[in-house]
Design a protein around this motif. Sequence first.
Motif, short mmCIF file in Angstrom:
data_model
loop_
_atom_site.label_atom_id
_atom_site.label_comp_id
_atom_site.label_asym_id
_atom_site.label_seq_id
_atom_site.Cartn_x
_atom_site.Cartn_y
_atom_site.Cartn_z
N ILE A 1 -9.51 3.71 -0.78
CA ILE A 1 -8.05 3.67 0.00
C ILE A 1 -7.71 5.62 -0.39
CG2 ILE A 1 -5.61 2.41 -0.10
CD1 ILE A 1 -7.62 0.23 -1.37
N PRO A 2 -7.26 5.93 0.53
CA PRO A 2 -5.65 7.54 0.74
C PRO A 2 -4.77 6.65 -0.32
CG PRO A 2 -5.97 6.40 2.54
CD PRO A 2 -6.81 5.20 1.87
N PHE A 3 -4.21 5.90 -1.48
CA PHE A 3 -2.57 6.37 -1.58
C PHE A 3 -1.95 7.08 -1.65
CE2 PHE A 3 -5.40 3.01 -4.26
CZ PHE A 3 -4.97 2.01 -3.61
N GLY A 4 -0.81 7.10 -1.47
CA GLY A 4 -0.19 8.74 -1.16
C GLY A 4 0.34 8.78 -0.40
N ILE A 5 -0.17 8.75 0.43
CA ILE A 5 -0.19 9.64 2.46
C ILE A 5 0.68 8.72 2.73
CG2 ILE A 5 -2.75 10.22 1.99
CD1 ILE A 5 -2.79 7.75 4.31
N VAL A 6 1.68 9.47 3.88
CA VAL A 6 2.07 8.71 4.73
C VAL A 6 1.62 7.73 5.65
CG1 VAL A 6 4.70 8.84 6.40
CG2 VAL A 6 4.04 10.55 4.03
N GLY A 7 1.88 6.22 5.52
CA GLY A 7 1.78 5.27 6.25
C GLY A 7 0.11 5.08 6.10
N LEU B 1 -5.01 11.63 6.62
CA LEU B 1 -4.00 12.72 5.62
C LEU B 1 -2.52 11.44 6.25
CD1 LEU B 1 -6.10 15.86 6.65
CD2 LEU B 1 -6.02 14.27 4.62
N SER B 2 -2.23 11.60 7.02
CA SER B 2 -1.02 10.55 7.34
C SER B 2 -1.50 9.91 8.26
CB SER B 2 0.25 11.75 7.43
OG SER B 2 0.11 12.38 8.28
N MET B 3 -0.06 9.03 8.65
CA MET B 3 -0.19 7.92 9.77
C MET B 3 1.10 7.45 10.49
SD MET B 3 -3.56 5.51 10.79
CE MET B 3 -3.69 5.13 12.21
N VAL B 4 1.86 8.73 11.25
CA VAL B 4 3.68 8.08 11.48
C VAL B 4 3.58 7.42 13.01
CG1 VAL B 4 3.83 10.17 9.71
CG2 VAL B 4 3.69 10.69 12.45
N GLN B 5 4.70 6.78 12.88
CA GLN B 5 5.13 6.07 13.79
C GLN B 5 5.38 6.83 15.03
OE1 GLN B 5 7.27 2.57 13.67
NE2 GLN B 5 8.56 2.68 15.09
N ALA B 6 4.81 6.73 16.42
CA ALA B 6 5.29 7.46 17.35
C ALA B 6 6.60 6.51 18.23
CB ALA B 6 3.96 7.82 18.30
N ALA B 7 5.62 6.71 19.50
CA ALA B 7 6.84 5.93 20.32
C ALA B 7 6.28 4.53 20.47
CB ALA B 7 7.08 6.04 21.93
N HIS B 8 7.09 3.93 20.57
CA HIS B 8 6.62 2.05 21.37
C HIS B 8 6.24 2.33 22.81
CE1 HIS B 8 8.24 1.13 17.43
NE2 HIS B 8 8.08 0.01 17.56
N TYR B 9 5.52 0.85 23.39
CA TYR B 9 5.04 1.01 24.77
C TYR B 9 5.22 -0.74 24.68
CZ TYR B 9 3.58 5.82 23.95
OH TYR B 9 3.36 7.30 23.57
N GLU B 10 5.55 -0.68 25.73
CA GLU B 10 5.77 -2.60 26.15
C GLU B 10 4.54 -2.46 27.54
OE1 GLU B 10 9.39 -5.17 27.81
OE2 GLU B 10 8.26 -4.01 29.72
N MET B 11 3.91 -3.91 27.62
CA MET B 11 3.04 -3.98 27.97
C MET B 11 2.78 -5.58 29.17
SD MET B 11 -1.07 -2.86 26.79
CE MET B 11 -1.23 -0.63 26.46
N VAL B 12 3.49 -5.44 30.49
CA VAL B 12 3.78 -7.28 31.03
C VAL B 12 2.09 -7.37 31.20
CG1 VAL B 12 5.16 -7.50 32.37
CG2 VAL B 12 6.08 -6.36 31.01
N PHE C 1 0.36 -1.23 -0.52
CA PHE C 1 0.00 -0.39 -0.16
C PHE C 1 0.83 1.42 0.20
CE2 PHE C 1 -3.47 -3.07 2.18
CZ PHE C 1 -4.58 -2.66 1.01
N ASP C 2 2.62 1.18 0.79
CA ASP C 2 2.76 2.34 0.69
C ASP C 2 3.74 2.77 -0.66
OD1 ASP C 2 2.12 3.16 3.48
OD2 ASP C 2 3.20 1.64 4.08
N ASP C 3 3.71 1.31 -1.08
CA ASP C 3 4.88 1.71 -2.59
C ASP C 3 4.18 2.00 -4.08
OD1 ASP C 3 6.99 0.77 -1.11
OD2 ASP C 3 6.51 -1.77 -1.57
N VAL C 4 2.84 3.03 -3.55
CA VAL C 4 2.43 2.71 -5.19
C VAL C 4 1.07 4.64 -4.55
CG1 VAL C 4 1.69 1.07 -5.82
CG2 VAL C 4 -0.53 1.34 -4.48
#
Length: 230
Positions: free
Chosen positions: A69-75, A205-216, A31-34
């Motif tokens: 499908i919002p082709f071309g957006i980040v994420g 419009l965009s969906m970008v990675q933020a922090a990572h979280y751990e649940m125990v 999806f991110d390659d087109v």
Amino acid sequence: MVRVSQLGDLPAGQLQAYRLVNSKFPPIALFDDVADADEFEALYQIQALTNPRLGNEVGRIELIPRREIPFGIVGCSYAIAPFTHVNPAGSRFSDGRFGVLYLAATVETALAEVRHHQNQYWSGVHGLNYERFVFRGLSCTFAGDAMKDATSMPMSDPIYDPDDYSHAQRLGGALKKAGCPGLRYRSVRSEGDHCWALLSPRPVLSMVQAAHYEMVWNGHITSVSKISEA
């Protein structure tokens, strides 16, 4: 039961919200390659000849029209995944026949929502004594045009029942049938905050990675911690 006509209309504007996804599920690169639907179709057909896992990676692509499908957006892949990998058991605003992109107004509320559902799921797994789960935080920017608002409904309304989703699912089905792109609603797991249920990925419009979280997990989720920045 709440009717679509009872819900207020939200003003148009750009909004930001948050989501957590399990880090064991990587983005769907296709999806991110087109940049558009035509490129997607061509690349999909080519990869289908050589990649036997493509169906599992992309999911049930027939569940979403290409125009949504919002082709071309980040994420783009993050925006699409909930609509092609649909939980047949359903969710708050879906009976399992269509996907919903759930977002929270704050990271804290996203964590509270996921923590609840992780507790609920893993409590039913026999013999799980200890485990750690890593989640990828996502920051989503989307257009709020033509969306409905259920935050005026009190928490006592059946659509906010903490366990019985039947009323909320009927509302979600009615909104989907009416072509509504999304709904703002009160968070059931984080008092005083709100969430979003996007019924189409098109507003994203965009969906970008933020922090990572751990649940125990140790009989229940015993801790939640940030383990890395974006």
